[in-house]
Write an enzyme that holds these catalytic residues in place. Structure first.
Site, mmCIF file in Angstrom:
data_model
loop_
_atom_site.group_PDB
_atom_site.id
_atom_site.type_symbol
_atom_site.label_atom_id
_atom_site.label_comp_id
_atom_site.label_asym_id
_atom_site.label_seq_id
_atom_site.Cartn_x
_atom_site.Cartn_y
_atom_site.Cartn_z
ATOM 1 N N HIS A 197 0.830 -1.206 0.000
ATOM 2 C CA HIS A 197 0.000 0.000 0.000
ATOM 3 C C HIS A 197 0.862 1.252 0.000
ATOM 4 O O HIS A 197 0.534 2.256 -0.635
ATOM 5 C CB HIS A 197 -0.919 -0.007 1.221
ATOM 6 C CG HIS A 197 -1.985 -1.057 1.152
ATOM 7 N ND1 HIS A 197 -2.776 -1.383 2.225
ATOM 8 C CD2 HIS A 197 -2.386 -1.862 0.146
ATOM 9 C CE1 HIS A 197 -3.615 -2.333 1.871
ATOM 10 N NE2 HIS A 197 -3.396 -2.637 0.625
ATOM 11 N N GLU A 439 1.786 -17.002 -21.396
ATOM 12 C CA GLU A 439 2.795 -16.853 -20.343
ATOM 13 C C GLU A 439 3.281 -18.191 -19.808
ATOM 14 O O GLU A 439 4.112 -18.245 -18.907
ATOM 15 C CB GLU A 439 2.238 -16.002 -19.198
ATOM 16 C CG GLU A 439 0.913 -16.473 -18.671
ATOM 17 C CD GLU A 439 0.263 -15.491 -17.711
ATOM 18 O OE1 GLU A 439 0.979 -14.667 -17.126
ATOM 19 O OE2 GLU A 439 -0.973 -15.561 -17.553
ATOM 20 N N ASP A 463 6.201 -14.149 -16.588
ATOM 21 C CA ASP A 463 5.990 -15.557 -16.254
ATOM 22 C C ASP A 463 6.522 -16.485 -17.340
ATOM 23 O O ASP A 463 6.988 -17.592 -17.046
ATOM 24 C CB ASP A 463 4.503 -15.840 -16.006
ATOM 25 C CG ASP A 463 4.104 -15.563 -14.567
ATOM 26 O OD1 ASP A 463 4.992 -15.539 -13.698
ATOM 27 O OD2 ASP A 463 2.902 -15.354 -14.305
ATOM 28 N N CYS A 510 2.448 -7.607 -22.892
ATOM 29 C CA CYS A 510 2.193 -6.762 -21.723
ATOM 30 C C CYS A 510 3.177 -7.006 -20.592
ATOM 31 O O CYS A 510 3.020 -6.476 -19.498
ATOM 32 C CB CYS A 510 0.762 -6.957 -21.211
ATOM 33 S SG CYS A 510 0.369 -8.654 -20.747
#
Length: 589
Positions: A197, A439, A463, A510
């Protein structure tokens, strides 16, 4: 730490980009000391009430923080504090504390701290980085409760007398909210990760940040000169004058370069001989879409929907998802938004207690595997996407497809949801596109058959590299084996592009390779149709695309594919990049 003759360089994790130069402000916080105390029988219920009061007061504090961040950044970022409130309301923890107080007749802070530390220890055993980073949230919340129980005033970040860089062992989201832009130049912490966060807030506020520095905080006295490089994940302690001047020049050149690249915002990503590449953005939070648009993205090539889960610390419902997807569709229209279905490991589904721990979550119950095992959960997401698709610019992308069976099962569930919506006369885009991520090596090898049953491919190199080379890129001992330009990886990418085009579907990328400037010409030369990168990388990638010719890029790709060593390939591509853009690279050295 990396030893050098003159400078001490500490290596951490890049949490938020940018360069900060200034004095270290050491954020000291006293360690909370807990004493074990015995209670008499008549004190037990009073102690239980004292614990409940501390919980309530902590909730009030966090609610005020949530209200403050709502005003500064909007309601989406404020959801991060919902995770704190959920921790405070955790019945399992709270009941254990109350039972401990009553059965053992011990003071509330002792029992509470013991329960929390046991919870943290259990979570820390997980190999999943997402869960490990939630430890910081639990610690931040428990410290608030303990401070209340012990009567300690919650330490806040006071305005710095002079602008400086905050250094702490750890920071909580509330700390970042209290920082004043211009006064705080950036921050560095021993703990934390890219998806914490604190990292997300740092990016939103524009603070350069480096986390995961391990023991950096204890090495400081305070007041030392620091260079904080949020792009490289480095902190230089007490730099010499030459290094200082070098980074000051680098910072200025980066600012100049940013201003010059801004001129490209409204221009298409096309080569000099007019081959167009769709240049999109990867985003995690809804607020990231503004940064993507400002940097000239032609759409959203990857919306990581699992961050809806991160923001609420619970599985988001249909309405919450519908509102998020609708917002994106309207905001980006008429450009396209590709929504990736939940890519989460089994140990992220908190309701399923039997799946809290997996020996190897990267090879386990995650992404499409989990969604197909939980069809109602999966259909809820598909329904939300379809209901938000009426503008016609949403697409669905499935992660971690390993073969045709998973794709066909997913399509069956999608058709079920479409039929249900038709019966209820709920409008949606009947022609919505369905794509898959390539991936897993098996998917790349089966790309020809997979392409016959979907509308597009998006190559997830992170990946793909990890699974092809059997390398955990988070493992420092073997990180050197994680090679983006390994010949096997390039062959799988080439095959995927060729098989996709043979079946008349477009092929994008991506993963991190799409963001690597030295890979851009090579990927264009392979025939890639779309690149989806981090929003901040878009201007640079666009400049490269607009500076090359497709035939030239194709020749480059052909030459690279003839090389058999990953280092030779990377060196070859880097030399080409340096030769063409050396004037650009001077800002990065």
């Amino acid at each position: 730490m990396k030893n050098q003759k003159k400078n001490r360089i500490w290596l951490g994790i890049s949490a938020s980009p940018g360069i900060a130069i200034g004095r270290a402000y050491r954020l000291d916080r006293e360690e909370i000391k807990i004493k074990e105390e015995d209670l008499s029988s008549h004190q037990v219920e009073e102690e239980a009430l004292r614990f409940k009061k501390a919980l309530n007061e902590a909730k009030i504090e966090i609610s005020k923080l949530k209200e403050s961040i709502t005003k500064k950044l909007g309601s989406e970022h404020a959801k991060l504090f919902d995770a704190y409130l959920l921790i405070l309301e955790d019945e399992y923890i709270n009941q254990q504390v109350l039972s401990g107080i009553r059965e053992e007749k011990k003071n509330a802070e002792f029992i509470y701290n013991r329960v929390v530390q046991k919870t943290i220890q259990t979570i820390s055993l997980s190999r999943d980085e997402y869960l490990k980073e939630r430890v910081a949230d639990i610690s931040a919340v428990s410290n608030r409760v303990l401070n209340r129980l012990l009567g300690i005033k919650q330490h806040t970040i006071e305005p710095l007398e002079t602008p400086g860089i905050i250094v702490a062992h750890s920071l909580a989201p509330g700390d970042v909210v209290q920082m004043k832009k211009g006064n705080v130049l950036g921050f560095a912490t021993d703990t934390g990760g890219k998806t914490s966060h604190v990292a997300l807030l740092a990016k939103s506020f524009g603070f350069p940040a480096v986390v995961g520095l391990k023991t950096f905080f204890s090495s400081l006295k305070g007041g030392e000169m620091l260079i904080l490089d949020g792009d490289e994940g480095e902190v230089i302690l007490s730099p010499d004058e030459l290094t200082l001047k070098s980074y000051e020049a680098k910072r200025e050149k980066l600012l100049e370069r940013k201003r010059s690249l801004a001129d490209l915002t409204g221009l298409p990503a096309e080569t000099k001989d007019k081959r167009k590449i769709e240049l999109s953005a990867n985003i995690e939070l809804l607020s990231d879409v503004d940064t993507a648009i400002e940097n000239g993205a032609q759409g959203i090539g990857l919306f990581r929907t699992e961050y809806l889960y991160l923001a609420s610390s619970d599985l988001p419902g249909e309405e919450e998802q519908y509102q998020a997807y609708s917002f994106l569709a309207r905001k980006v229209y008429p450009q396209n938004v590709i929504i990736r279905t939940f890519d989460m490991g089994g140990d992220k589904f908190v309701q399923d207690a039997e799946r809290v721990y997996e020996a190897n979550p990267f090879l386990g119950w995650r992404a499409i595997r989990a969604c197909l095992d939980l069809p109602d959960f999966f259909k809820t997401q598909l329904r939300a996407i379809l209901k938000a698709s009426s503008l016609g610019n949403l697409s669905i992308m499935l992660p971690m497809i390993s073969g045709l069976e998973e794709l066909l099962k997913s399509k069956e569930l999608l058709e079920e949801v479409k039929s249900e919506l038709r019966e209820k006369k709920v409008p949606f885009d009947e022609k919505i596109k369905l794509g898959i991520m390539i991936e897993i090596p098996s998917a790349a090898l089966e790309a020809d058959s997979l392409a016959q049953h979907c509308d597009f491919f998006s190559i997830g190199t992170n990946d793909l590299i990890q699974y092809t080379l059997a390398v955990d890129r988070t493992n420092e001992r073997i990180a050197h084996l994680y090679q983006s330009f390994h010949p096997s990886i390039l062959k799988l990418i080439k095959k995927t592009v060729e098989d996709g085009h043979k079946n008349n579907i477009w092929v994008g990328m991506c993963g991190e390779m799409a963001t690597d400037p030295k890979a851009t010409s090579f990927l264009v030369g392979l025939g890639i149709d779309e690149l989806s990168t981090s929003p901040l990388a878009i201007p640079q990638i666009k400049k490269i695309i607009r500076s090359i010719e497709f035939e030239e890029a194709r020749n480059l790709a052909e030459q690279a594919m003839k090389l058999n060593d990953s280092k030779d390939i990377e060196r070859f591509l880097d030399e080409d990049y340096q030769r063409k853009f050396s004037h650009e690279n001077s800002a990065r050295t």
